[in-house]
Design an enzyme around this catalytic site. Structure first.
Site, PDB file in Angstrom:
ATOM      1  N   GLY A 111       5.042  -1.099   2.604  1.00  0.00           N
ATOM      2  CA  GLY A 111       4.209   0.078   2.455  1.00  0.00           C
ATOM      3  C   GLY A 111       4.993   1.378   2.477  1.00  0.00           C
ATOM      4  CG  HIS A 161      -0.179   0.066   2.533  1.00  0.00           C
ATOM      5  ND1 HIS A 161       0.174   1.243   3.142  1.00  0.00           N
ATOM      6  CD2 HIS A 161       0.294  -0.918   3.336  1.00  0.00           C
ATOM      7  CE1 HIS A 161       0.820   0.995   4.268  1.00  0.00           C
ATOM      8  NE2 HIS A 161       0.906  -0.324   4.412  1.00  0.00           N
ATOM      9  CG  ASP A 162      -0.553   4.289   1.114  1.00  0.00           C
ATOM     10  OD1 ASP A 162      -1.364   5.022   0.525  1.00  0.00           O
ATOM     11  OD2 ASP A 162      -0.863   3.565   2.080  1.00  0.00           O
TER      12      ASP A 162
END
Length: 257
Positions: free
Chosen positions: A138, A120-121
């Site tokens: 992440g 994520h991200d």
């Protein structure tokens, strides 16, 4: 006109561009946008929040935009964005973002080899190669033209500079400066990525300047702020030298030595 297998499922709300090929057993969710000239081989899953550009080839078993593996995620409306002309090999997973940044981004012209995970991200730049089985945690950043070999473990919040080579099996929790090779256990600076720089057309003079900058930083025997000032004073200024200085000055986790 796109060529879509009758064995694929495409949600009526999904947007599919022109001249795409979508193989059997693909699943394309709602709130998905796929551009032109993409090839999705069999059994590709493109889930809620995916944004895929043009000219990508996605191999069997890849999953784009699954929900993050982050316990802080509360179902917020986020995306996983993929640029143009990427090759995304078998069983690659690219999770969508969280409230932290709102999106995961993979740029253009990249090769993500088998079983790479992009959490994520994360932000992956352009023209990068990520080797088999490598796991990107992440909120990491990988700058353009980086090569990360197979089975590398990249800790969350780390950054890899451009034109680097990270050796296979390396694990690291600090930033890796641009133009370098880093490998070994524990991870260490192993010199410049000479082969990569020459392949990219860097002149001998520029390579020597980059080498001198790192010689001062790594072997100068002075505090970091003094070393960077010495680089400014002794190494001819260029965008590449400025990039090194700014990268190190802005490092939040420290950088590999």
């Amino acid at each position: 006109m796109s060529k879509i297998s009758p064995l694929a499922f495409i949600d009526p709300e999904a947007k599919i561009g022109e001249n795409c090929e979508i193989g059997p057993f693909c699943f394309i969710d709602k709130n998905v946008e796929i551009g032109d000239n993409n090839v999705l081989m069999n059994s590709v899953s493109v889930l809620y929040g995916a944004r895929i550009g043009n000219g990508n080839v996605i191999f069997p078993g890849a999953v784009i935009s699954a929900v993050p593996q982050d316990l802080k995620f509360r179902g917020e409306d986020t995306t996983a964005e993929v640029g143009d002309n990427n090759k995304i090999r078998e069983n690659v997973t690219i999770n969508r973002g969280t409230a932290a940044k709102g999106k995961t981004c993979v740029g253009s012209g990249n090769l993500l080899m088998e079983s790479v995970h992009v959490a994520h991200d994360a932000f992956v730049g352009n023209d990068c190669i990520i080797g088999n089985g490598t796991k990107l945690a992440g909120e990491i950043i990988i700058d353009d033209h980086a090569i990360i070999s197979a089975n590398v473990l990249m800790h969350q919040f780390c950054r890899v500079g451009g034109y680097t080579m990270v050796g296979g099996g390396t694990r690291f929790s600090q930033d890796i400066p641009p133009y370098t090779i880093c490998a070994r256990e524990p991870v260490a600076y192993c010199g410049l990525n000479l082969v990569g720089l020459r392949r990219r057309g860097f002149s001998n003079e520029l390579i020597e300047n980059i080498h001198n900058a790192y010689r001062i930083i790594y072997q100068g025997g002075v505090p970091l702020n003094e070393a960077l000032q010495k680089v400014r004073e002794e190494v001819p200024a260029s965008p590449e030298i400025n990039y090194i200085i700014e990268f190190i000055e802005n490092s939040k986790r420290g950088f590999v030595h």
